[in-house]
Design a protein around this motif. Structure first.
Motif, mmCIF file in Angstrom:
data_model
loop_
_atom_site.group_PDB
_atom_site.id
_atom_site.type_symbol
_atom_site.label_atom_id
_atom_site.label_comp_id
_atom_site.label_asym_id
_atom_site.label_seq_id
_atom_site.Cartn_x
_atom_site.Cartn_y
_atom_site.Cartn_z
ATOM 1 N N ILE A 1 -20.824 7.895 6.613
ATOM 2 C CA ILE A 1 -19.423 8.200 6.921
ATOM 3 C C ILE A 1 -18.570 6.939 6.855
ATOM 4 N N SER A 2 -19.137 5.785 7.136
ATOM 5 C CA SER A 2 -18.378 4.544 7.006
ATOM 6 C C SER A 2 -18.012 4.273 5.553
ATOM 7 N N ILE A 3 -18.928 4.549 4.653
ATOM 8 C CA ILE A 3 -18.635 4.399 3.226
ATOM 9 C C ILE A 3 -17.571 5.408 2.801
ATOM 10 N N ILE A 4 -17.671 6.644 3.299
ATOM 11 C CA ILE A 4 -16.652 7.660 2.999
ATOM 12 C C ILE A 4 -15.288 7.198 3.502
ATOM 13 N N VAL A 5 -15.242 6.642 4.701
ATOM 14 C CA VAL A 5 -13.976 6.164 5.276
ATOM 15 C C VAL A 5 -13.383 5.052 4.408
ATOM 16 N N ASP B 1 -10.158 11.543 17.936
ATOM 17 C CA ASP B 1 -9.214 11.338 16.833
ATOM 18 C C ASP B 1 -7.770 11.524 17.300
ATOM 19 N N GLY B 2 -7.558 12.437 18.225
ATOM 20 C CA GLY B 2 -6.229 12.625 18.793
ATOM 21 C C GLY B 2 -5.790 11.405 19.587
ATOM 22 N N MET B 3 -6.726 10.790 20.318
ATOM 23 C CA MET B 3 -6.395 9.575 21.067
ATOM 24 C C MET B 3 -6.000 8.446 20.109
ATOM 25 N N PHE B 4 -6.698 8.370 18.969
ATOM 26 C CA PHE B 4 -6.335 7.361 17.970
ATOM 27 C C PHE B 4 -4.957 7.669 17.383
ATOM 28 N N THR B 5 -4.771 8.900 16.941
ATOM 29 C CA THR B 5 -3.547 9.283 16.239
ATOM 30 C C THR B 5 -2.323 9.269 17.127
ATOM 31 N N TYR B 6 -2.452 9.764 18.337
ATOM 32 C CA TYR B 6 -1.279 9.915 19.192
ATOM 33 C C TYR B 6 -1.194 8.884 20.321
ATOM 34 N N GLY B 7 -2.108 7.921 20.337
ATOM 35 C CA GLY B 7 -2.078 6.892 21.371
ATOM 36 C C GLY B 7 -2.266 5.505 20.781
ATOM 37 N N LEU B 8 -3.464 5.265 20.289
ATOM 38 C CA LEU B 8 -3.809 3.946 19.773
ATOM 39 C C LEU B 8 -2.964 3.561 18.562
ATOM 40 N N LEU B 9 -2.558 4.523 17.782
ATOM 41 C CA LEU B 9 -1.743 4.250 16.594
ATOM 42 C C LEU B 9 -0.471 3.488 16.964
ATOM 43 N N TYR B 10 0.149 3.853 18.085
ATOM 44 C CA TYR B 10 1.354 3.173 18.563
ATOM 45 C C TYR B 10 1.061 1.689 18.828
ATOM 46 N N MET C 1 -4.738 13.703 11.198
ATOM 47 C CA MET C 1 -5.736 14.455 11.966
ATOM 48 C C MET C 1 -6.587 15.334 11.047
ATOM 49 N N TYR C 2 -5.974 15.924 10.026
ATOM 50 C CA TYR C 2 -6.733 16.721 9.052
ATOM 51 C C TYR C 2 -7.760 15.851 8.328
ATOM 52 N N VAL C 3 -7.360 14.641 7.962
ATOM 53 C CA VAL C 3 -8.288 13.713 7.301
ATOM 54 C C VAL C 3 -9.447 13.402 8.242
ATOM 55 N N PHE C 4 -9.127 13.119 9.503
ATOM 56 C CA PHE C 4 -10.178 12.823 10.478
ATOM 57 C C PHE C 4 -11.124 14.015 10.682
ATOM 58 N N MET C 5 -10.583 15.213 10.743
ATOM 59 C CA MET C 5 -11.425 16.394 10.944
ATOM 60 C C MET C 5 -12.315 16.655 9.720
ATOM 61 N N PHE C 6 -11.784 16.393 8.527
ATOM 62 C CA PHE C 6 -12.595 16.525 7.313
ATOM 63 C C PHE C 6 -13.745 15.517 7.350
ATOM 64 N N ASP C 7 -13.441 14.265 7.755
ATOM 65 C CA ASP C 7 -14.499 13.257 7.901
ATOM 66 C C ASP C 7 -15.548 13.701 8.914
ATOM 67 N N ALA C 8 -15.101 14.301 10.004
ATOM 68 C CA ALA C 8 -16.037 14.777 11.030
ATOM 69 C C ALA C 8 -16.955 15.859 10.461
ATOM 70 N N LEU C 9 -16.399 16.753 9.662
ATOM 71 C CA LEU C 9 -17.216 17.793 9.031
ATOM 72 C C LEU C 9 -18.233 17.184 8.068
ATOM 73 N N LEU C 10 -17.809 16.183 7.307
ATOM 74 C CA LEU C 10 -18.742 15.508 6.397
ATOM 75 C C LEU C 10 -19.867 14.831 7.159
ATOM 76 N N LEU C 11 -19.537 14.178 8.266
ATOM 77 C CA LEU C 11 -20.547 13.499 9.076
ATOM 78 C C LEU C 11 -21.569 14.492 9.614
ATOM 79 N N TYR C 12 -21.090 15.584 10.185
ATOM 80 C CA TYR C 12 -21.996 16.584 10.748
ATOM 81 C C TYR C 12 -22.842 17.218 9.634
ATOM 82 N N GLY C 13 -22.197 17.519 8.513
ATOM 83 C CA GLY C 13 -22.908 18.111 7.383
ATOM 84 C C GLY C 13 -23.989 17.193 6.844
ATOM 85 N N PHE C 14 -23.698 15.914 6.742
ATOM 86 C CA PHE C 14 -24.685 14.953 6.272
ATOM 87 C C PHE C 14 -25.873 14.901 7.224
ATOM 88 N N GLN C 15 -25.599 14.826 8.522
ATOM 89 C CA GLN C 15 -26.679 14.776 9.505
ATOM 90 C C GLN C 15 -27.518 16.053 9.449
#
Length: 157
Positions: A40-44, A104-113, A132-146
């Motif tokens: 997933i790091s390579i995907i990111v 991902d919400g904490m990153f997008t709506y908190g840490l991003l600021y 957030m959609y990009v993050f959720m897609f990455d999460a699906l890829l991570l789970y799918g890979f595992q």
């Protein structure tokens, strides 16, 4: 830039500090989830390459225009955080997606600021919800890979 010294000093904290939590993760969990973390790091990094070309967001320079903040985030807290999330939630897809949504919400709506304030990361042509959609897609890829990795190993053994 008034935050430049803070930014460079914090780079090592951002990249190295998460690795000190790995003994708590456990040797077996590390062996089990590390390949997925690398995947997933390579995907990111690939997504960040596309984002740079399309100007979705910008990771500001760290040492040079080619070495931006994406690398310490990806090879520090992101890879380690992915392994921790898999350890806590793998096997319960609903819990996995919920934890990812919260993180991902904490990153997008908190840490991003904060990252924008310290001139580390800025959204350019992408809205927060699309991020957030990009993050959720990455999460699906991570789970799918595992999932596929474990199915192949179980069938092999």
């Amino acid at each position: 830039m008034k935050y430049k010294k803070f930014s460079k000093a914090s780079l090592f904290i951002i990249m190295i500090l998460p690795w000190f939590s790995l003994p708590l993760l456990g040797k077996d969990a590390f062996k089990r989830y590390f390949p997925s973390g690398i995947f997933i790091s390579i995907i990111v990094l690939i997504v960040n390459f596309i984002a740079k070309k399309r100007r979705w967001w910008r990771w500001h320079d760290f040492l040079s225009p080619k070495i931006t903040w994406v690398y310490p985030f990806t090879w520090g807290q992101f890879i380690v955080g992915s392994m921790w999330i898999l350890k806590w939630t793998y096997g319960n897809f609903f819990r996995y997606m919920l934890v990812n949504l919260i993180v991902d919400g904490m990153f997008t709506y908190g840490l991003l600021y904060i990252l924008k304030k310290f001139n580390i990361f800025t959204l350019v042509r992408m809205e927060k919800m699309k991020l957030m959609y990009v993050f959720m897609f990455d999460a699906l890829l991570l789970y799918g890979f595992q999932y596929l990795k474990e199915k192949l190993l179980v069938n092999k053994g």
